[in-house]
Design a protein around this motif. Structure first.
Motif: not given
Length: 324
Positions: A146, A149-151, A228, A236, A226, A203-204
């Protein structure tokens, strides 16, 4: 430059090459790009920027379109494969890899075995040491997590997103790999949803907490967009009733990608929750509704309908995003 600095971060400086030379050894000529004389700075961030500039110049000389991305991750069956730079020149797609020490050389030799599975199969190396034969490759693929991943707070979506959708090869949810992964997940995290919500949001990068914190699931579902692997957008979706869900663009996501993503996310969550259970962390207070009951009730209804051939071409957890 600021954009690249942000993506690469400050990072650790690469060690200076063992061989004294001013320019990288490269196989750019093997790809019809001519000789690229790229000076060695010894810092991967700087060398990436210089390589991008050199390739963009080549594209312009060919009167072809050029685009690039840094720290590009491909989601393969074996896990996550990340290369420093990918770029497109005209119709051709290239992956760039930098070698400073034997460690990178050994990983490069493994990269060669997997690069054809990615969207950027033409592999260009820039090496400060000779590309010797005979070395045993060192694995370059890592488990998908996770943290990969990035918001993306500023992004907007359009289209249909779902947890799962029927295809000719995968027509029944109750027989799918997705069902198996999600069923296991709901079994393991039962009673610990607040911990896992805190973990996923941390985590994101939705939240900036350093330590794992419990976070109550919202009664009304909340969605986050997110970034990916493979430049895809994943939704999410979190709520008390349905728990933690990942939704994928039906029209632009393969079932293989979806299943690899979910499997990696489930493994990551399970690895996080097992120590909590082993150390007797207090469980959440029971709630009604809750994601465990929702998932198993939903799955049983879908199974009955699938076995009776009452539904086909269906989706699970569908959300239709209509941009304003």
């Amino acid at each position: 430059m600021g954009f690249l600095d942000k993506l690469f971060g400050s990072g650790k400086k690469a060690k200076k090459p063992q061989e004294k030379q001013n320019f990288f050894i490269t196989n750019s000529e093997d790809h019809g790009l001519g000789s690229i004389d790229l000076a060695i700075s010894g810092k991967v961030r700087v060398d990436c920027i210089l390589a991008i500039a050199a390739l963009e110049k080549i594209a312009k000389s060919k009167n072809q379109e050029f685009s690039f991305n840094v720290m590009y991750t491909s989601l393969l069956e074996e896990g996550a494969l990340t290369v420093p730079v990918v770029c497109t020149i005209g119709e051709e797609k290239y992956s760039l890899y930098f070698i400073y020490q034997e460690e990178e050389l050994l990983k490069y030799k493994d990269l060669v075995n997997h690069i054809d599975q990615t969207a950027y199969p033409n592999l260009i190396y820039f090496s400060s040491i000779p590309i010797y034969d005979g070395y045993k490759p060192k694995p370059i693929i890592e488990p998908f997590q996770l943290a990969d991943l990035r918001y993306d707070a500023d992004s907007q979506l359009s289209g249909k997103f779902a947890m799962w959708w029927s295809t000719d090869e995968d027509p029944h949810f109750h027989k799918s790999a997705t069902y198996d992964y999600l069923s296991k997940l709901h079994e393991v995290i039962r009673g610990y949803e607040s911990y896992m919500t805190g973990y996923v949001l941390r985590q994101t990068r939705v939240i900036k907490e350093v330590e794992l914190q419990r976070m109550r699931l919202p009664k009304n579902h909340v969605t986050y967009i997110i970034d990916a692997p493979e430049e895809k957008k994943v939704v999410l979706d979190i709520s008390q009733e349905k728990g933690i869900r990942f939704l994928f663009d039906i029209d632009h996501t393969s079932p293989q990608y979806r299943d690899r993503f979910i499997r990696g996310a489930v493994v990551d969550l399970i690895a996080t929750i097992v120590p909590l259970r082993q150390n007797n962390f207090p469980a959440d207070d029971p709630t009604d509704p809750n994601s465990y009951d929702w998932f198993h009730f939903m799955s049983s209804v879908i199974k009955q309908k699938e076995e009776a051939d009452e539904i086909s071409g269906h989706q699970i957890g569908l959300i239709n995003f209509d941009p304003a």
